[in-house]
Design a protein around this motif. Sequence first.
Motif, PDB file in Angstrom:
ATOM      1  N   CYS A  38       0.835  -1.215   0.000  1.00  0.00           N
ATOM      2  CA  CYS A  38       0.000   0.000   0.000  1.00  0.00           C
ATOM      3  C   CYS A  38       0.872   1.269   0.000  1.00  0.00           C
ATOM      4  CB  CYS A  38      -0.940  -0.008   1.197  1.00  0.00           C
ATOM      5  SG  CYS A  38      -0.137   0.327   2.772  1.00  0.00           S
ATOM      6  N   CYS A  63      -1.061  -1.320  11.193  1.00  0.00           N
ATOM      7  CA  CYS A  63      -0.219  -0.670  10.170  1.00  0.00           C
ATOM      8  C   CYS A  63       1.233  -0.598  10.667  1.00  0.00           C
ATOM      9  CB  CYS A  63      -0.712   0.740   9.867  1.00  0.00           C
ATOM     10  SG  CYS A  63      -2.419   0.818   9.358  1.00  0.00           S
ATOM     11  N   TYR A  66       2.778  -4.171  10.738  1.00  0.00           N
ATOM     12  CA  TYR A  66       3.056  -4.623   9.368  1.00  0.00           C
ATOM     13  C   TYR A  66       4.408  -4.108   8.862  1.00  0.00           C
ATOM     14  CZ  TYR A  66       2.240  -4.345   4.231  1.00  0.00           C
ATOM     15  OH  TYR A  66       2.340  -4.399   2.877  1.00  0.00           O
ATOM     16  N   CYS A 124      -4.707   4.513   6.311  1.00  0.00           N
ATOM     17  CA  CYS A 124      -6.044   4.518   5.676  1.00  0.00           C
ATOM     18  C   CYS A 124      -7.099   5.223   6.523  1.00  0.00           C
ATOM     19  CB  CYS A 124      -6.522   3.079   5.446  1.00  0.00           C
ATOM     20  SG  CYS A 124      -5.778   2.309   4.015  1.00  0.00           S
ATOM     21  N   GLY A 155      -3.208   4.316   2.933  1.00  0.00           N
ATOM     22  CA  GLY A 155      -2.880   3.160   2.095  1.00  0.00           C
ATOM     23  C   GLY A 155      -3.712   3.021   0.848  1.00  0.00           C
TER      24      GLY A 155
END
Length: 441
Positions: A38, A63, A66, A124, A155
Motif C-alpha cells: 500500500c 499498520c 506490518y 487509511c 494506504g
Amino acid sequence: MAHILEERQNQVSTAGANERTIDCNKASLAGSVSQRACVFCGSRVVLYPISDALHLIHGPIGCAAYTWDIRGSLSSGPELHRLSFSTDLQERDVIFGGETKLYSAALELIKAHKPNAAFIYSTCIVGVIGDDVERACRMLEAETGIPVIAVEAPGFQGSKKDGYKVACESIFKLVGRVNNPIPAKSINILGDFNLAGELWILLEYYKKMGVHVNATITGDGRVEAISNAHNAALNVVQCSGSMNYLAKLMKDKYDIPSMRVSYFGIEDMSDALYDVARFFKDDDMMEKARILVKEEISRMMPALAWYKERLTGKKAAIYVGGAFKAISLVKALRLIGVQSVIVGSQTGTPEDYELIKKLCDEGTIIVDDSNPIELSHFVKEKQADIFIGGVKERPIAHKIGLGFCDHNHERKEPLAGYEGMINFAKEIYATAMSPVWKFTK
Ligand code: SF4
C-alpha cells in the motif's frame, strides 16, 4: 495463457517472436491480488533507514506492526528507526477524531527519544476520518524546534509506488534546512538502503576514487546530512523507482543533476563508478576507478568461473520491485551461466521493459505488476530452478518446491558491489543446487 486475467493480458509479453509493448505504470487491477504493497508501506520503506528520526504511525496498531523493522537497513550510529511507534487508533478515536491523541503521543515520544526530526505517517483510517496531520505537525514543530513532517500516505490512495512519491516529498521538506560546507566533488547517494551494510561497501569505493559522499538517502541516513543535500554536485540514484522523484525535485529547485546507476553485478557496478568519474571530468578520479575495477575483477573472476561451470543451464525467475534491479540481475545471472526465463517488476516503466526485452533471450516472459497465480504458472511453465524476489515471493517459491533468493528488504548478505556479486553467486549456487529440491518435485 488462461491464468492471466483478461484486463491484464497487455501487461505480459514474451521476448522474441510474440513480443508486445507492455502496458505498465498504472493502478493495479482490482481483484488481481497484486504483489504491490500500500501507499503507507511504500513511504515507510523509503523513510525507514533515517536512523536519527522518530517514525510515528498515526493509525491502528496493525499498520505499525506490518512495517515494524521492515528493512535490514543497518546504521553506523543511532537505531531509533528500528522502533515502531503507533497512536493505536481505536473506535472512539475514529468517531471523535485522533488529532489530540496524535499530538500528545508525538510530544511524549520526542521528549523521550530526542530525535533530530519526526515523520508522522497517515494511514487509511486517518484518510477516512480526516485528521489534520499537517496542522498537528506544525504545532509540534513550533513546540519542539525539530522538523516534524507529515507523511500523507493513506494506504488506499494508490499503491506502493505512490508511497515512494510521498516519501520523496517528505524528504524534500528536510533538504535545504542547513548549509554546511562540503568538498566540490561531492555526491548524494539516493536509493541505497544499506541492506546488510551494502552502502558501506560503496562508500569505500567512492573514497578510493576521491569522491566525497555527502548525504546517503536513505540508507544509514541522518537528518543533518539530508538537510544539507542541496549542496552536493550530483545525485547518484540507484533505486530509481523510489528516488527518481526526489532527484527531479532537487533538480527543479537546486539545479542538481542526477544519474541513474545500479550497484548489482560487475558491469553495472563498474559503470556506476566510471559514470561518476566522467561526470566530474577528472582524469585522476577515472584512473583510480579503473585501478579499483581491475583489482576487484581480477580478484573475483576465478570464483565466478567456478560457479559458472556448475550453474550453467540453470533457469531463474526474477520478480522484484524496481525494473532497474531486474535488468542488473539478468546481467549478473548471465555472468554465472544462469538464464533468466521470467523477468518482472512491480513498478517498471515502458523504457525499462523495452530494455529488458532487448536484454533477454527469446521466450523469456516479461511481466508488469504480477500476482501469485500468474507467477506460479509462469515458474512451472518455464521450469525455473530458482526464484529471485522479495518477501512476498518467498512463499510462492517454497509452495512450488523451488529455491528462493531474497533480493529485497530483509536479506542479511550484502549483494551490491563486487563483493556482493560473489555473495550472490554463492547464494544462487547453494540454493539452486541444494539436494532438498529433489524431494519436492
Ligand atoms: S492498507 Fe491501510 S490499513 Fe493496511 S497497512 Fe496500509 S495504511 Fe494500514
